[in-house]
Design an enzyme around this catalytic site. Structure first.
Site, mmCIF file in Angstrom:
data_model
loop_
_atom_site.group_PDB
_atom_site.id
_atom_site.type_symbol
_atom_site.label_atom_id
_atom_site.label_comp_id
_atom_site.label_asym_id
_atom_site.label_seq_id
_atom_site.Cartn_x
_atom_site.Cartn_y
_atom_site.Cartn_z
ATOM 1 N N GLY A 211 18.932 74.846 36.886
ATOM 2 C CA GLY A 211 17.833 74.125 36.263
ATOM 3 C C GLY A 211 18.038 73.790 34.806
ATOM 4 N N GLU A 236 13.333 79.542 39.719
ATOM 5 C CA GLU A 236 12.515 78.404 40.176
ATOM 6 C C GLU A 236 13.360 77.185 40.504
ATOM 7 O OE1 GLU A 236 13.697 77.279 36.347
ATOM 8 O OE2 GLU A 236 12.815 79.201 36.937
ATOM 9 N N ASP A 237 14.530 77.033 39.844
ATOM 10 C CA ASP A 237 15.362 75.854 40.082
ATOM 11 C C ASP A 237 15.865 75.802 41.524
ATOM 12 O OD1 ASP A 237 16.921 78.106 39.686
ATOM 13 O OD2 ASP A 237 18.194 77.213 38.141
ATOM 14 N N TYR A 238 16.253 76.963 42.076
ATOM 15 C CA TYR A 238 16.731 77.009 43.460
ATOM 16 C C TYR A 238 15.640 76.579 44.431
ATOM 17 C CZ TYR A 238 17.986 79.010 47.997
ATOM 18 O OH TYR A 238 18.221 79.185 49.338
ATOM 19 N N ALA A 241 14.723 72.815 44.163
ATOM 20 C CA ALA A 241 15.740 72.019 44.852
ATOM 21 C C ALA A 241 15.584 72.125 46.364
ATOM 22 C CB ALA A 241 17.131 72.472 44.427
#
Length: 394
Positions: A211, A236-238, A241
């Site tokens: 992220g 949170e980025d995983y 996505a």
């Protein structure tokens, strides 16, 4: 004895399979970097004036020596329509003064400062970004970490990758040239081991996104519940996505790297960061426990044993030759990500490469030993599946 022979044969097959997979990853990442990264496009894919509007969400906490120069690069972007949404959690954070200084210096740039955040979960980054996200007015949102430095055409490059079926555009993380051995160590990692796994995963269809710099369709995020839907996760980025991929959207990688340029770095900080990332991967993806076999020294021992068992080759000779080949491939990989020779010498590269490879098992064991992580000003206990509980001091 028969059972032992079967086990030995199985381990040999595994060793050769590991050799094939790891070197396929090497070649895929080296070729991809040479063909895709750091290329100057002869023409803009989309008419410049018709590029979609972008809301830049910038989470800020604290000040390091490079913060103001990094932030200023976003105020000088060559892009037709974008806004900068600066998000600071605390009123007394020194980052507030940096933001106000830049807002005063660039009054013609569409930029706003949000102070206070909004508590919607345990993730401090999401809490910080919530007011900015709710105030975003464009169809694309670009979440970009505070330590990132950009070029004037970085946003144009990202937007050009956002084609009709793409829902997320991400940048390969890398590190700017800086002084000191800790900077060299970081640059070696983000130029060798990290892109090898990151690129080969994306090339083979595995969604691997960090992220640090991500351009996303706000409408798709809203369909998934908005930022608040990801506030229960530390990584949170995983999950952002994954939510975009689950809705049928494709990913694309920018031709420019996500250039990290933090002014605060050390070997200890690098090690702590690697341990934190390993803990997150282990809790989100349990198969990460086999990750050490993808590292040079462990893999070379396993493959060397297989070669000895089948061909009667000397294990240590094979180990040394395999490590040398890996070392050379990593240097080629690094120069590709860098876009030319690195700023440090080949001797510095060799020392940093050896130390980085030697740290891998210790980092992994440290991640397994303690399921808690410290991030920003909080401490969290990770749970299986990627969620976490905040540890409050009583």
């Amino acid at each position: 004895m028969a059972l032992l022979d079967v086990a030995m044969q199985g381990l040999s097959v595994f060793g050769f399979l590991l050799f094939f997979v790891l070197w396929l990853m090497h070649f895929m990442s080296i070729i991809y970097v040479r063909l895709h990264l750091n290329r100057k496009r002869s023409e803009v894919q989309q008419p410049f004036c018709k590029l979609a509007g972008v809301s830049l969400l910038k989470p800020l906490k604290g000040v390091d020596p490079n913060l103001i120069s990094n932030l200023e690069t976003f105020f000088t972007l060559d892009y037709p329509k974008y806004e900068i949404l600066l998000c600071v959690q605390d009123q007394d954070d020194p980052a507030v003064d940096v933001c106000k200084k830049l807002l005063g210096k660039y009054p013609d740039v569409d930029a706003r400062l949000f102070i206070g955040g909004k508590k919607v979960g345990i993730n401090p980054k999401i809490n910080n970004l919530m007011p900015g996200y709710e105030g975003a007015k464009y169809e694309l949102v670009w979440i970009c970490d505070s330590g990132i430095r950009v070029k004037a055409d970085t946003l144009t490059d990202l937007a050009n990758q956002m084609t009709e079926k793409v829902g997320l555009v991400h940048g390969l993380p890398y590190v700017a040239d800086r002084q000191g051995f800790a900077a060299t160590l970081e640059q070696v990692y983000f130029g060798t081991s990290h892109p090898r796994s990151y690129i080969s995963a994306n090339v083979t269809g595995i969604k691997c996104v960090t992220g640090m710099s991500c351009l996303m369709r706000k409408e798709v995020l809203d369909q998934a519940g908005g930022l608040v839907a990801f506030a229960q996760y530390i990584a949170e980025d995983y999950f952002m996505a994954k939510a975009i991929a689950d809705r049928g959207w494709k990913f694309s990688m920018a031709t420019q790297v996500a250039m990290q340029n933090s002014g605060s770095y050390s070997i200890g900080q690098f090690q702590s960061r690697m341990i934190r990332w390993a803990k997150l991967r282990i809790n989100m993806l349990p198969l990460t426990v086999v990750e050490p076999i993808s590292e040079c020294f462990v893999a070379s021992l396993i493959i060397g044993w297989a070669a000895h068992h089948v061909f009667r080759w000397d294990i240590m000779v094979f180990f040394m030759c395999h490590c040398l080949a890996w070392f050379i491939a990593d240097y080629v990989q690094l120069t590709g990500v860098q876009g030319g020779p690195p700023s440090f010498s080949k001797l510095d590269f060799a020392v940093a490469w050896f130390i980085r490879e030697s740290m891998t098992v210790q980092i992994f064991l440290s991640a397994l030993w303690d399921p808690t992580i410290s991030w920003r000003t909080g401490r969290y206990r990770l749970r299986c599946g990627g969620t976490a509980d905040e540890i409050l001091d009583v």
